[in-house]
Design an enzyme around this catalytic site. Structure first.
Site, PDB file in Angstrom:
ATOM      1  N   HIS A   1       0.848  -1.199   0.000  1.00 24.37           N
ATOM      2  CA  HIS A   1       0.000   0.000   0.000  1.00 24.37           C
ATOM      3  C   HIS A   1       0.877   1.239   0.000  1.00 24.37           C
ATOM      4  O   HIS A   1       1.852   1.316   0.730  1.00 24.37           O
ATOM      5  CB  HIS A   1      -0.904   0.012   1.240  1.00 24.37           C
TER       6      HIS A   1
ATOM      7  N   LYS B   1      -8.032  -0.804   6.452  1.00 19.36           N
ATOM      8  CA  LYS B   1      -8.358  -1.433   5.162  1.00 19.36           C
ATOM      9  C   LYS B   1      -7.438  -2.618   4.893  1.00 19.36           C
ATOM     10  O   LYS B   1      -7.862  -3.656   4.406  1.00 19.36           O
ATOM     11  CB  LYS B   1      -8.214  -0.415   4.029  1.00 19.36           C
TER      12      LYS B   1
ATOM     13  N   ARG C   1     -13.025  13.711   6.789  1.00 18.85           N
ATOM     14  CA  ARG C   1     -11.699  14.335   6.961  1.00 18.85           C
ATOM     15  C   ARG C   1     -11.338  15.181   5.748  1.00 18.85           C
ATOM     16  O   ARG C   1     -10.728  16.245   5.872  1.00 18.85           O
ATOM     17  CB  ARG C   1     -10.634  13.247   7.162  1.00 18.85           C
TER      18      ARG C   1
ATOM     19  N   SER D   1      -6.564   4.758   9.080  1.00 19.91           N
ATOM     20  CA  SER D   1      -7.331   4.650   7.834  1.00 19.91           C
ATOM     21  C   SER D   1      -6.723   3.565   6.931  1.00 19.91           C
ATOM     22  O   SER D   1      -7.411   2.655   6.464  1.00 19.91           O
ATOM     23  CB  SER D   1      -7.323   6.017   7.137  1.00 19.91           C
TER      24      SER D   1
ATOM     25  N   ASP E   1     -14.062   3.643   7.802  1.00 20.27           N
ATOM     26  CA  ASP E   1     -12.999   4.467   7.204  1.00 20.27           C
ATOM     27  C   ASP E   1     -13.540   5.263   6.023  1.00 20.27           C
ATOM     28  O   ASP E   1     -13.203   6.434   5.844  1.00 20.27           O
ATOM     29  CB  ASP E   1     -11.814   3.597   6.755  1.00 20.27           C
TER      30      ASP E   1
HETATM   31  N1  URA Z   1      -4.758   6.923   2.188  1.00 17.47           N
HETATM   32  C1  URA Z   1      -5.743   6.403   2.954  1.00 17.47           C
HETATM   33  O1  URA Z   1      -6.300   5.354   2.649  1.00 17.47           O
HETATM   34  N2  URA Z   1      -6.104   7.073   4.064  1.00 17.47           N
HETATM   35  C2  URA Z   1      -5.522   8.219   4.451  1.00 17.47           C
HETATM   36  O2  URA Z   1      -5.884   8.758   5.478  1.00 17.47           O
HETATM   37  C3  URA Z   1      -4.508   8.756   3.636  1.00 17.47           C
HETATM   38  C4  URA Z   1      -4.127   8.082   2.514  1.00 17.47           C
END
Ligand code: URA
Length: 450
Positions: A82, A187, A168, A183, A161
């Site tokens: 990621h 995931k 946000r 966040s 999220d």
């Molecule tokens: N990517 C994400 O999935 N969440 C964040 O808060 C910032 C970047």
């Protein structure tokens, strides 16, 4: 327990308990806690922060807010990657086929671009016929058959999220370490991989502007992953300029394929290879970096990774001939070149010098140039133009002559191209003196660094 008291507690800098964090996450996800109260809570977190324990609890509560993907039907150690988000970052399209060709199963859920950052799912949709939404059974059987599948995130993966991130985004509370870490990791944990390699971006195009901030984010995410029983490590990489030469969806797919042919831009290849190496090690397919490097190099040199890319495209309904013949991809109608002379005139160096060095880049602005051309989303529902974007010919530290082409902008609307060019010219500064190039990789953070 009530929401008002919890907002006040965090506003006063106190530490929240597990029950309190779960109450807030579940209450907001179900709609019982309204946006205005969650916004106030997020702002309190933004200023007061959360400790490791609270951040981990927030992550777990968000990961548990929806389904958790069961990847036990896939043989082998599943490794996910990621990126924290950047401009021109197409590494998933390079790393996925490399890993799969080396026998590491990659079952990846990716996102779309928002704001100035791009997303893998939009890029893949630039390949005619490619399906980014397939059933869970298909996803798992494809990974078992060819070793690789990349799909869009299902609606019920960490729904907390999804809702909190959208809030946000409009309340200026994105760039906070605890909120970003929870966040991303919620995931990743819900997506079920055994090991996670994180690419933490640092620089003008990233959420983290300094290496210190990036290191803190990396350590927080590695700590959360480790605590959740997943082998997790983070590589901190440069985002002070776009990664590679291409910015824009189809342009980036083409550049990823060029990398798989071994012909890609140096910095992009370097980041892709190091991520692939650490994923290989995490999967137990290489004992150290030296062995991993040899395997990754060979996957590219032998053509195996490129073949895997074709299999992957084919398996998800895309036309693999486009990977073989990149000239088949649709192109934007118009192009507009940016010359060295224009950049120099913009920075008042023209007349004084015949050449100058590219000194700095406001990379978020380059993301915005792509967005203005139509390649990014201003709102979640915007329809994007997959053909537009930027092809860079020069990078930071390069010497530029007046007659050099610095970049070519591609678009389907002449007015947008003109506006985008103005913004592109504003994004760079020049220097009369030689400039050192930024490192590509700054640090690697593992469990041992916590
Ligand atoms: N990517 C994400 O999935 N969440 C964040 O808060 C910032 C970047």
């Amino acid at each position: 327990m009530n929401t008002y008291d919890l907002i006040m507690k965090k506003r006063n800098g106190e530490i929240l308990s597990k029950e309190e964090i779960i109450y807030l996450v579940n209450g907001y996800t179900s709609g019982e806690i309204p946006d205005y109260q969650m916004s106030a809570f997020l702002m309190a977190v933004y200023f007061r922060g959360m400790n490791y324990e609270e951040t981990t609890l927030l992550t777990m509560a968000m990961a548990d807010s929806g389904d958790r993907l069961d990847l036990s039907g896939i043989k082998g150690v599943k490794v996910d990657k990621h990126s924290t988000g950047g401009v021109g970052d197409k590494t998933s399209l390079i790393v996925g086929p490399i890993l799969a060709s080396l026998g590491v199963p990659v079952a990846k859920m990716s996102g779309r671009g928002l704001g100035h950052t791009g997303g893998t799912i939009d890029k893949l949709e630039g390949i005619p016929g490619f399906q980014t939404s397939i059933s869970e059974e298909q996803f798992i059987s494809q990974v078992n058959n060819i070793g690789l599948s990349i799909v869009g995130q299902t609606a019920n993966l960490a729904p907390a999220d999804k809702k909190i991130y959208a809030l946000r985004d409009v309340t200026a509370t994105v760039d906070n370490v605890s909120l970003i870490a929870s966040s991303i990791m919620s995931k990743k944990l819900a997506a079920g991989a055994d090991a996670i390699v994180l690419d933490v971006k640092v620089g003008t195009g990233a959420f983290m502007k300094s290496v210190e901030q990036a290191r803190l984010l990396a350590k927080t995410m590695v700590a959360i992953g480790t605590k959740a029983g997943r082998k997790t490590l983070a590589v901190i990489t440069d985002m002070n300029e776009p990664l590679g030469n291409a910015v824009g969806n189809i342009l980036e797919v083409k550049e990823a394929v060029e990398c798989l042919r071994g012909q890609g831009e140096e910095r992009l290849l370097k980041v892709s290879k190091i991520l692939a190496c650490y994923m290989l090690i995490a999967a137990g397919k290489a004992k150290d970096l030296e062995e991993a490097e040899k395997k990754v190099e060979n996957a590219i040199k032998s053509g195996d990774a490129l073949e895997k890319m074709k299999d992957f495209v084919n398996a998800q309904g895309g036309n693999p001939e486009y990977i073989e013949h990149l000239e088949k991809f649709e192109r934007a109608k118009y192009s507009l070149a940016v010359s060295g002379r224009e950049l120099m005139e913009h920075s008042d160096l023209c007349g004084e010098l015949d050449e100058a060095y590219l000194a700095s880049c406001d990379n978020q602005e380059i993301g915005m140039v792509s967005l203005i051309l139509g390649g990014g989303r201003e709102t979640k529902d915007s329809v994007i133009d997959l053909t537009v974007g930027i092809q860079l010919k020069k990078h930071l530290g390069d010497c530029i002559q007046k007659d050099d082409c610095v970049a070519i902008l591609y678009g389907n609307d002449k007015q947008r191209l003109t506006n985008a060019k103005e913004r592109f010219l504003n994004a760079y500064t020049l220097s009369a003196n030689k400039i050192d190039k930024n490192p590509v990789v700054y640090e690697v953070i593992t469990e041992k660094d916590l």
